[in-house]
Design an enzyme around this catalytic site. Sequence first.
Site, PDB file in Angstrom:
ATOM      1  N   LYS A  75      32.553  31.852  50.465  1.00 36.81           N
ATOM      2  CA  LYS A  75      31.581  31.785  49.010  1.00 36.81           C
ATOM      3  C   LYS A  75      32.517  30.597  48.153  1.00 36.81           C
ATOM      4  O   LYS A  75      33.766  30.748  48.393  1.00 36.81           O
ATOM      5  CB  LYS A  75      32.642  33.257  47.949  1.00 36.81           C
ATOM      6  CG  LYS A  75      31.307  33.050  46.777  1.00 36.81           C
ATOM      7  CD  LYS A  75      30.885  34.732  46.309  1.00 36.81           C
ATOM      8  CE  LYS A  75      30.581  34.955  45.475  1.00 36.81           C
ATOM      9  NZ  LYS A  75      30.675  36.894  44.644  1.00 36.81           N
ATOM     10  N   SER A 150      26.216  38.460  43.241  1.00 32.59           N
ATOM     11  CA  SER A 150      26.545  36.863  43.310  1.00 32.59           C
ATOM     12  C   SER A 150      26.961  36.531  44.426  1.00 32.59           C
ATOM     13  O   SER A 150      26.789  35.192  44.606  1.00 32.59           O
ATOM     14  CB  SER A 150      27.630  36.942  42.194  1.00 32.59           C
ATOM     15  OG  SER A 150      29.441  37.074  42.578  1.00 32.59           O
ATOM     16  N   SER A 174      28.910  42.554  43.352  1.00 33.70           N
ATOM     17  CA  SER A 174      28.558  41.426  44.292  1.00 33.70           C
ATOM     18  C   SER A 174      28.788  41.645  46.235  1.00 33.70           C
ATOM     19  O   SER A 174      28.429  40.155  46.446  1.00 33.70           O
ATOM     20  CB  SER A 174      29.416  40.213  43.151  1.00 33.70           C
ATOM     21  OG  SER A 174      28.991  39.929  42.426  1.00 33.70           O
TER      22      SER A 174
HETATM   23  N1  GLN Z   1      26.654  42.307  38.802  1.00 32.36           N
HETATM   24  C1  GLN Z   1      27.608  41.725  37.950  1.00 32.36           C
HETATM   25  C2  GLN Z   1      28.104  41.186  37.034  1.00 32.36           C
HETATM   26  O1  GLN Z   1      27.218  39.561  36.980  1.00 32.36           O
HETATM   27  C3  GLN Z   1      28.801  41.669  39.422  1.00 32.36           C
HETATM   28  C4  GLN Z   1      29.108  40.673  39.926  1.00 32.36           C
HETATM   29  C5  GLN Z   1      30.193  40.559  40.933  1.00 32.36           C
HETATM   30  O2  GLN Z   1      30.885  41.502  41.350  1.00 32.36           O
HETATM   31  N2  GLN Z   1      30.874  39.202  41.035  1.00 32.36           N
HETATM   32  O3  GLN Z   1      28.891  41.210  36.722  1.00 32.36           O
END
Ligand code: GLN
Length: 486
Positions: A75, A150, A174
């Site tokens: 990532k 994400s 995410s």
């Molecule tokens: N969807 C969540 C957010 O927008 C989680 C993001 C994540 O785990 N990095 O914050």
Amino acid sequence: MASIRELHEQLVKKERSAVEITQEALDRIQALEPKLHSFLHVTAQQALEQARAVDAKIAAGEEIGILAGIPVGIKDNLCTKGILTTCASRILENFVPPYESTVTQKLADAGAVMVGKANLDEFAMGSSTENSAFQVTANPWDLSRVPGGSSGGSAAAVAADECVVALGSDTGGSIRQPASFCGVVGMKPTYGLVSRYGLVAFASSLDQIGPFGRSVEDAAILLNAIAGYDPKDSTSLKVQIPDYASGFKPDLKARGKLRIGVIKETFGEGLDSAVEKAVTKAIDRLQNLGAEIHIVSCPNFRYGVPSYYIIAPSEASANLARYDGVKYGYRAPGADNLLSMYTRTRSSGFGAEVKRRIMIGTYALSAGYYDAYYLKAQKVRTLIKQDFEKAFDQVDVLACPTVPTTAFKAGEKNSDPLSMYLLDLMTIPANLAGLPGLSVPCGFDDKGLPIGLQLIGKVLREDQLFQVAYAYEQSTTWHLQTPQIS
Ligand code: GLN
């Protein structure tokens, strides 16, 4: 591509070289990227160099580790020395880190071959990977849909066989959410199990790095390589790390009674009927495999989303203060004084979602509102933790859907951030409590889109999660199905 163990065997028996395996991944990336857009940068040259080094070791008769020569995706919020690390943000568009994150260093030391830096929502904020400043990743099962986020690039790359395993980060879901949307295994370890040195910080009390794999075993092997104490991360735990990828049993009876708690509140309103069906069936399967099933209640779960969306933006607003046009890559042109340089840089360098979070967080932390928002959210966090403690008095592992829905169409939720936030309902609580969580494929809806079963474990009981997921996986064929990318 084969599993890690199969590839390892091929390498050791000299049936294939690491260069051949790497080239296969790079060819696949080249063929699929025009449709998928999983990677922000493909690191072909370095990958082939790393592969050649593995081949040289094999040729010299040296022993190689299990990950040597295995193509991995990373990532793009993990710092890689000398290699662009953008966090999918304009503000880091030209940022080349002068240091290596601990996890990528560990993978390099293990001989793993990094094939590229995977796309993500800008600064890991989002649930669809549509917030990337550079490209939108497609879901390999249906190119018109999102891969989740994400860590959508990492999940899509693994699902599409562009690499064997990948690393993501999980602040509120995410890793698990895109794993569910893309039909792969994704695990968020216990807070502190994996060093975050070199992970670009989003919300420091929640962020964890974890593995993606097409099978439970592949994910477990990857976690083996990255877990462990690191003096460079003050939140890193000094604990013994078991071998997560050994001693798997085909059922759940072998190690004595295993109690699985089904979280009552995660079923009902808002849950897709296909998801409900698949997860219910999966729980029946766990029972057939020998688990004792209990229904447990976590009444404060529903406050997870509102408290997370105060805590995470608050921490983000502090963490992102460092991007000011002075210390990192991007600086907006045309300013004639310092303040205007800051504001121009930040307003043009950050995307809409990131700016929304910075504003919410700054507001929630401001003197007059701190008690009403931030402090209150932290109290709710404690209540959620206590829900888990009570549940774990009765059971060993918790089970629920990973996400209430399957993958949605790209663009569908862009104008409604709240509906996107609500998708994190079932993944956020584990982050708030620092617990390990895993998503394993448990079926498909009538459109052929994957569904994930989430398992949540006690602190540092990743071994138990992997065992339950393994027994389940081996009793199904979901993980053997692959997306046909036309
Ligand atoms: N969807 C969540 C957010 O927008 C989680 C993001 C994540 O785990 N990095 O914050």
